[in-house]
Design a protein around this motif. Structure first.
Motif, PDB file in Angstrom:
ATOM      1  N   ILE A   1      38.861  34.500  32.583  1.00  0.00           N
ATOM      2  CA  ILE A   1      38.634  34.628  34.021  1.00  0.00           C
ATOM      3  C   ILE A   1      39.283  35.925  34.525  1.00  0.00           C
ATOM      4  O   ILE A   1      40.243  36.404  33.927  1.00  0.00           O
ATOM      5  CB  ILE A   1      39.221  33.425  34.805  1.00  0.00           C
ATOM      6  CG1 ILE A   1      40.719  33.229  34.470  1.00  0.00           C
ATOM      7  CG2 ILE A   1      38.441  32.150  34.501  1.00  0.00           C
ATOM      8  CD1 ILE A   1      41.421  32.166  35.290  1.00  0.00           C
ATOM      9  N   ASP A   2      38.752  36.444  35.606  1.00  0.00           N
ATOM     10  CA  ASP A   2      39.317  37.651  36.208  1.00  0.00           C
ATOM     11  C   ASP A   2      39.281  37.458  37.736  1.00  0.00           C
ATOM     12  O   ASP A   2      38.258  37.690  38.372  1.00  0.00           O
ATOM     13  CB  ASP A   2      38.495  38.878  35.787  1.00  0.00           C
ATOM     14  CG  ASP A   2      39.073  40.166  36.348  1.00  0.00           C
ATOM     15  OD1 ASP A   2      39.999  40.089  37.191  1.00  0.00           O
ATOM     16  OD2 ASP A   2      38.591  41.251  35.962  1.00  0.00           O
ATOM     17  N   LEU A   3      40.417  37.021  38.275  1.00  0.00           N
ATOM     18  CA  LEU A   3      40.444  36.617  39.682  1.00  0.00           C
ATOM     19  C   LEU A   3      41.085  37.662  40.599  1.00  0.00           C
ATOM     20  O   LEU A   3      41.734  37.312  41.590  1.00  0.00           O
ATOM     21  CB  LEU A   3      41.146  35.254  39.812  1.00  0.00           C
ATOM     22  CG  LEU A   3      40.571  34.133  38.924  1.00  0.00           C
ATOM     23  CD1 LEU A   3      41.307  32.816  39.166  1.00  0.00           C
ATOM     24  CD2 LEU A   3      39.072  33.948  39.146  1.00  0.00           C
ATOM     25  N   HIS A   4      40.889  38.927  40.275  1.00  0.00           N
ATOM     26  CA  HIS A   4      41.427  39.999  41.136  1.00  0.00           C
ATOM     27  C   HIS A   4      40.610  41.267  40.901  1.00  0.00           C
ATOM     28  O   HIS A   4      40.846  42.006  39.944  1.00  0.00           O
ATOM     29  CB  HIS A   4      42.909  40.215  40.791  1.00  0.00           C
ATOM     30  CG  HIS A   4      43.634  41.115  41.757  1.00  0.00           C
ATOM     31  ND1 HIS A   4      45.006  41.128  41.845  1.00  0.00           N
ATOM     32  CD2 HIS A   4      43.198  42.047  42.649  1.00  0.00           C
ATOM     33  CE1 HIS A   4      45.390  42.017  42.757  1.00  0.00           C
ATOM     34  NE2 HIS A   4      44.304  42.597  43.251  1.00  0.00           N
ATOM     35  N   ILE A   5      39.656  41.512  41.791  1.00  0.00           N
ATOM     36  CA  ILE A   5      38.749  42.660  41.620  1.00  0.00           C
ATOM     37  C   ILE A   5      38.441  43.291  42.984  1.00  0.00           C
ATOM     38  O   ILE A   5      38.229  42.584  43.962  1.00  0.00           O
ATOM     39  CB  ILE A   5      37.410  42.198  40.980  1.00  0.00           C
ATOM     40  CG1 ILE A   5      37.654  41.584  39.583  1.00  0.00           C
ATOM     41  CG2 ILE A   5      36.413  43.349  40.883  1.00  0.00           C
ATOM     42  CD1 ILE A   5      36.450  40.844  39.015  1.00  0.00           C
TER      43      ILE A   5
ATOM     44  N   SER B   1      47.738  32.727  37.492  1.00  0.00           N
ATOM     45  CA  SER B   1      46.384  33.231  37.658  1.00  0.00           C
ATOM     46  C   SER B   1      46.278  34.487  36.797  1.00  0.00           C
ATOM     47  O   SER B   1      47.298  35.077  36.421  1.00  0.00           O
ATOM     48  CB  SER B   1      46.115  33.554  39.127  1.00  0.00           C
ATOM     49  OG  SER B   1      44.780  33.983  39.278  1.00  0.00           O
ATOM     50  N   ILE B   2      45.060  34.898  36.507  1.00  0.00           N
ATOM     51  CA  ILE B   2      44.835  36.074  35.662  1.00  0.00           C
ATOM     52  C   ILE B   2      43.896  37.024  36.397  1.00  0.00           C
ATOM     53  O   ILE B   2      42.867  36.589  36.920  1.00  0.00           O
ATOM     54  CB  ILE B   2      44.189  35.655  34.312  1.00  0.00           C
ATOM     55  CG1 ILE B   2      45.097  34.677  33.550  1.00  0.00           C
ATOM     56  CG2 ILE B   2      43.863  36.878  33.460  1.00  0.00           C
ATOM     57  CD1 ILE B   2      44.465  34.082  32.296  1.00  0.00           C
ATOM     58  N   GLY B   3      44.252  38.310  36.437  1.00  0.00           N
ATOM     59  CA  GLY B   3      43.386  39.261  37.120  1.00  0.00           C
ATOM     60  C   GLY B   3      43.525  40.661  36.565  1.00  0.00           C
ATOM     61  O   GLY B   3      44.596  41.054  36.099  1.00  0.00           O
ATOM     62  N   SER B   4      42.428  41.411  36.615  1.00  0.00           N
ATOM     63  CA  SER B   4      42.477  42.798  36.137  1.00  0.00           C
ATOM     64  C   SER B   4      42.941  43.750  37.239  1.00  0.00           C
ATOM     65  O   SER B   4      43.469  44.808  36.956  1.00  0.00           O
ATOM     66  CB  SER B   4      41.094  43.241  35.652  1.00  0.00           C
ATOM     67  OG  SER B   4      40.176  43.237  36.736  1.00  0.00           O
TER      68      SER B   4
END
Ligand SMILES: [Zn+2]
Ligand SMILES: [Zn+2]
Length: 248
Positions: A5-9, A209-212
């Motif tokens: 998952i990528d919750l920061h874009i 949470s996980i984000g790029s």
């Protein structure tokens, strides 16, 4: 196995380079299970929020194998956490809180002790705000005065932060581009020190949470560092956000 998952874009709605649609297409092409578009609220502005939400919902309908969440990244403004109107909140799936003021020059004048006090206060306050889901890139301090390495951050601040996040049920983000915030610390050293922080948070019962924090479509889904840090810190899928649990 940790979720992909990528919750920061970010997109062109704030300081990102690409349109929402391009971001969504890249995510799907790369097999990302779920993404969240989280543009900076103060750069979108209240008047354009409805249009922003509409565009994300529309693009998400085109994606058949990637879930697309509508989010925002909210910053304090003049040291105060802004208010969000109810009808804005209810149309959002996820809200990130970035402790850095919308005007970062307010922080660059602080000495190290005042900076720590400031972050402690902001984290404490944010953890009590019900509509905040995720604390974005915690301890993004390495570009401010007196902080070169992660280990320059005092223990009491780390302890207080984890405790407040756990009690306030906030997800702690492990952001993939964290080294950007510590330009003067060698990658290997920084990574090792950040793993220790995450390990401690796992032990204290935190969820992540996980984000790029990608600002261009090519960076969407790049969560390799985040996953490595979480895995080495002993976090499993049970310690990571389940997007089905997000509700407001
Ligand atoms: Zn941010
Ligand atoms: Zn961001």
């Amino acid at each position: 196995m940790l979720p992909f998952i990528d919750l920061h874009i970010h997109t062109r709605h704030s300081d990102g380079r690409n349109m929402v649609r391009d971001v969504v297409r890249h995510a799907e092409a790369n097999g990302v299970e779920a993404i969240a578009i989280t543009d900076h609220y103060h750069m979108i502005g209240y008047e354009r929020t409805a249009n922003y939400i509409f565009e994300i919902r529309e693009s998400s309908e085109e994606a058949s194998s990637t879930r697309v969440l509508v989010g925002l990244e909210v910053h304090p403004s003049g040291n105060a956490i802004p208010q969000l109107l109810d009808h804005v909140k209810k149309n959002l799936d996820i809200i990130l809180f970035d402790p850095v003021d919308a005007d970062p020059s307010l922080l660059s004048v602080l000495d190290r002790e005042s900076l720590f006090e400031h972050f402690a206060r902001v984290y404490r306050e944010a953890s009590t705000v019900p509509w905040i889901d995720v604390i974005a890139h915690p301890f993004c301090l390495g570009r401010f005065s007196g902080v070169k390495h992660f280990s320059d951050i005092e223990d009491w601040l780390i302890e207080e932060f984890i405790e407040a996040s756990v009690n306030g049920e906030k997800y702690i983000e492990v952001m993939n581009e964290m080294i950007w915030w510590f330009p003067n610390s060698p990658v290997r050293r920084f990574t090792k020190e950040y793993i220790e922080f995450v390990k401690r948070a796992v032990k204290m019962g935190a969820k992540f949470s996980i984000g790029s924090d990608a600002h261009c479509s090519q960076g969407v889904g790049n969560i390799m560092w985040s996953r490595m840090v979480l895995e080495r810190a002993g976090a499993g899928a049970e310690n990571v956000i389940n997007i089905e649990d997000l509700s407001r």
